[in-house]
Design an enzyme around this catalytic site. Structure first.
Site, PDB file in Angstrom:
ATOM      1  N   CYS A 126      36.575  44.389  29.189  1.00  0.00           N
ATOM      2  CA  CYS A 126      36.623  43.418  30.283  1.00  0.00           C
ATOM      3  C   CYS A 126      36.293  41.984  29.897  1.00  0.00           C
ATOM      4  CB  CYS A 126      35.665  43.850  31.394  1.00  0.00           C
ATOM      5  SG  CYS A 126      35.993  45.483  32.079  1.00  0.00           S
ATOM      6  N   HIS A 159      32.654  38.486  35.443  1.00  0.00           N
ATOM      7  CA  HIS A 159      32.271  39.203  34.213  1.00  0.00           C
ATOM      8  C   HIS A 159      32.222  38.338  32.965  1.00  0.00           C
ATOM      9  CE1 HIS A 159      32.093  43.615  32.638  1.00  0.00           C
ATOM     10  NE2 HIS A 159      30.953  42.948  32.546  1.00  0.00           N
ATOM     11  N   LYS A 161      36.280  39.875  40.590  1.00  0.00           N
ATOM     12  CA  LYS A 161      35.394  40.151  39.460  1.00  0.00           C
ATOM     13  C   LYS A 161      35.418  38.974  38.489  1.00  0.00           C
ATOM     14  CE  LYS A 161      34.952  43.339  35.538  1.00  0.00           C
ATOM     15  NZ  LYS A 161      35.370  44.630  34.970  1.00  0.00           N
ATOM     16  N   ARG A 200      38.882  38.723  29.483  1.00  0.00           N
ATOM     17  CA  ARG A 200      38.878  37.646  30.466  1.00  0.00           C
ATOM     18  C   ARG A 200      38.617  36.287  29.815  1.00  0.00           C
ATOM     19  NH1 ARG A 200      38.330  40.290  35.660  1.00  0.00           N
ATOM     20  NH2 ARG A 200      38.580  42.498  35.144  1.00  0.00           N
ATOM     21  N   LYS A 254      41.729  52.118  27.054  1.00  0.00           N
ATOM     22  CA  LYS A 254      40.649  51.128  27.006  1.00  0.00           C
ATOM     23  C   LYS A 254      39.688  51.403  25.847  1.00  0.00           C
ATOM     24  CE  LYS A 254      36.985  49.330  30.061  1.00  0.00           C
ATOM     25  NZ  LYS A 254      36.466  49.331  31.448  1.00  0.00           N
ATOM     26  N   HIS A 264      38.970  49.793  38.460  1.00  0.00           N
ATOM     27  CA  HIS A 264      37.780  50.158  37.688  1.00  0.00           C
ATOM     28  C   HIS A 264      36.937  51.127  38.522  1.00  0.00           C
ATOM     29  CE1 HIS A 264      33.895  49.679  35.658  1.00  0.00           C
ATOM     30  NE2 HIS A 264      34.498  49.034  34.672  1.00  0.00           N
ATOM     31  N   ASP A 268      41.889  45.328  37.120  1.00  0.00           N
ATOM     32  CA  ASP A 268      40.884  45.886  36.220  1.00  0.00           C
ATOM     33  C   ASP A 268      41.228  47.326  35.833  1.00  0.00           C
ATOM     34  OD1 ASP A 268      38.578  46.196  34.771  1.00  0.00           O
ATOM     35  OD2 ASP A 268      37.225  45.719  36.400  1.00  0.00           O
ATOM     36  N   ASP A 269      41.504  47.549  34.550  1.00  0.00           N
ATOM     37  CA  ASP A 269      41.736  48.898  34.009  1.00  0.00           C
ATOM     38  C   ASP A 269      43.039  49.548  34.484  1.00  0.00           C
ATOM     39  OD1 ASP A 269      39.293  48.562  32.812  1.00  0.00           O
ATOM     40  OD2 ASP A 269      38.311  50.271  33.755  1.00  0.00           O
ATOM     41  N   SER A 319      31.266  43.952  36.582  1.00  0.00           N
ATOM     42  CA  SER A 319      31.954  45.195  36.939  1.00  0.00           C
ATOM     43  C   SER A 319      31.321  45.818  38.180  1.00  0.00           C
ATOM     44  CB  SER A 319      31.903  46.189  35.774  1.00  0.00           C
ATOM     45  OG  SER A 319      32.765  45.789  34.741  1.00  0.00           O
ATOM     46  N   ASP A 345      43.500  43.592  32.767  1.00  0.00           N
ATOM     47  CA  ASP A 345      42.591  43.115  31.720  1.00  0.00           C
ATOM     48  C   ASP A 345      42.567  44.008  30.491  1.00  0.00           C
ATOM     49  OD1 ASP A 345      41.174  45.242  32.848  1.00  0.00           O
ATOM     50  OD2 ASP A 345      39.252  44.205  32.811  1.00  0.00           O
ATOM     51  N   ASN A 346      42.979  45.252  30.634  1.00  0.00           N
ATOM     52  CA  ASN A 346      43.082  46.180  29.498  1.00  0.00           C
ATOM     53  C   ASN A 346      43.728  47.458  30.000  1.00  0.00           C
ATOM     54  OD1 ASN A 346      39.645  46.065  29.968  1.00  0.00           O
ATOM     55  ND2 ASN A 346      40.743  47.932  30.547  1.00  0.00           N
TER      56      ASN A 346
END
Length: 465
Positions: A70, A124, A122, A74, A320, A247, A30-31, A147, A299-300
């Site tokens: 996010c 989401h 996660k 996904r 992001k 994240h 994540d991130d 998140s 994811d980004n």
């Protein structure tokens, strides 16, 4: 001689069709930015296991997510479709129905083909019972349903054997749910309370831990994934591991906290790296490495607004929320020992939406190509020296197409910023010579602008909501 070649070809085809399909492990952090592990230039973060994974597999340097936020990212991964088509354009909050019920996920396809399926981490994509992983093709789910900076859904059921932390008990947890229900989950009021960043951990559809002990989630996600694979035995498995880190808010376990030169952010990456190594070691030790495709990506891009608690996009612009390269171009590594050439690099444009059509191909599942926006990239993964022809790749924000890449040309009709200005002008970049998107060539190449705008117009007409 001709008969011999025909016989060999037939034998090869029969062997391939009767071979056991590979197990699939996707690690979707994540991130994490493109520049957040050592092989991609991180100066202060040690990632020996990700570096090893790249040395033993394929590193994709032109790898994209379908959206820079996010939930949309996904959903695209799991459906093989861009956000403008699958209906997930933004970010879901607690008490959300989430991804459209009609969406068929990677887990659905693989479960139907005889795979055992699980998700750890996660989610989401909605937290109503019918939206959680166990209603989306996964047999097992354990993790934070959104998140890690969010709060408990007031409708969530608390398991009888739930564990409570940080001074909470069942009565206080129920009171917290009542409080959130009473303020109608008003985010401003939640920010002023202690429970804004107290998410739960769920097993299946029930809360089993509240608040989540976030310092230990990375370890527990990976350990549960290894246990699941081990219990599957010879049955092919699909495991989605989605760490809550890096994240914000950031957490690292006692073993890793304060160990990285990259600060707390670096601690979280180095902890993820360690457990990736534990997973790879297990696959090697158990003889599963040749039979398991492992994918690592994010994811980004990094949430740059978080300062020293954010990562690095490396040489790319922004992060992001944007459609610039730093928001959507992410680290990616593929490993299947003895199958994917060790130490190989892919310079071609690959996208998360390509994973589902590729994995269904590997699993022997026949799906009409028009079901997906992504394409089969197995030839690129297993034979990266072969020529590769990518169709146009579309950039999405808020469920709408906002740009396109064809070859080295990238076109953004209103730029790539998170919030578009009314007077925004078209931007055209040649990424092969301007990787950081600093030289807008729109005025110099009006024919190219018109050509790429026509592709966007056609896509928008095809998938209007």
């Amino acid at each position: 001689m001709k008969q011999l070649f025909l016989t060999l070809a037939l034998f090869t085809a029969l062997s391939a069709s009767s071979a056991t399909p590979p197990s699939i492990v996707i690690i979707f952090v994540d991130d994490m930015g493109y520049g957040d592990f050592a092989s991609n230039g991180a100066p202060n973060i040690r990632t020996p296991n990700l570096d090893r994974m790249a040395a033993e597999g394929l590193r994709a340097t032109n790898f994209y997510v379908a959206s820079s936020v996010c939930s949309a990212s996904r959903a695209a991964l799991l459906t093989g479709q861009y956000p403008d088509r699958n209906g997930v354009g933004g970010v879901y909050f607690p008490d959300s129905p989430g991804m459209p019920k009609t969406a068929k996920t990677m887990a659905h396809y693989l479960k139907e083909a005889g795979y055992t399926t699980a998700a750890f981490g996660k989610w989401h994509l909605g937290d109503h019972p019918e939206s959680l992983p166990t209603s989306r093709g996964f047999e097992t789910y354990w993790g934070i349903p959104y998140s890690n900076d969010m709060w408990i859904d007031p409708k969530h059921e608390i398991a009888e054997d739930a564990t409570f932390t940080l001074g909470f008990d069942r009565q206080k947890t129920l009171a917290t749910q009542q409080f959130i229900r009473g303020i109608n989950a008003d985010r401003q009021k939640l920010r002023q309370s202690e429970v804004k960043e107290y998410p739960p951990i769920m097993s299946g559809t029930k809360v089993v831990e509240y608040p989540a002990d976030q310092a230990t989630t990375t370890r527990r996600y990976f350990e549960k994934a290894v246990d699941f694979i081990d219990q599957a035995g010879e049955q092919p498995s699909f495991v989605l591991i989605t760490p809550s880190m890096p994240h914000v808010p950031l957490f690292a376990s006692e073993r890793f906290a304060g160990q990285s030169k990259g600060g707390l952010f670096g601690d979280t990456i180095e902890e993820i790296d360690h457990y990736v190594g534990q997973l790879l070691d297990y696959l090697d030790r158990s003889g599963r490495s040749e039979k398991t495709l492992v994918v690592f990506t994010s994811d980004n891009g990094p949430w740059l607004g978080k300062g020293d608690q954010a990562g690095s996009a490396g040489p790319f612009r922004d992060g992001k929320f944007t459609a610039y390269e730093g928001g959507v171009r992410v680290p990616a590594i593929f490993r299947q020992t003895g199958k994917i050439p060790a130490g190989s690099d892919s310079l071609d444009t690959l996208v998360t939406i390509d994973l589902l059509p590729s994995i269904t191909k590997l699993a022997g599942i026949e799906v009409p190509p028009e079901q997906f926006d992504g394409i089969d990239i197995t030839s690129e993964l297993y034979h990266p020296e072969t020529p590769f022809n990518r169709p146009p790749h579309f950039y999405n924000q808020r469920g709408k197409v906002v740009g396109v890449r064809v070859g080295d040309w990238k076109y953004l009709p209103q730029g790539g910023a998170n919030h578009k200005k009314d007077d925004a002008t078209p931007e055209l970049y040649q990424l092969s010579t301007d990787i950081s998107e600093q030289r807008n060539l729109a005025d110099s190449y009006p024919e190219k602008v018109a050509e790429l705008q026509a592709l966007i117009d056609a896509r928008q007409q095809q998938f209007q909501h």
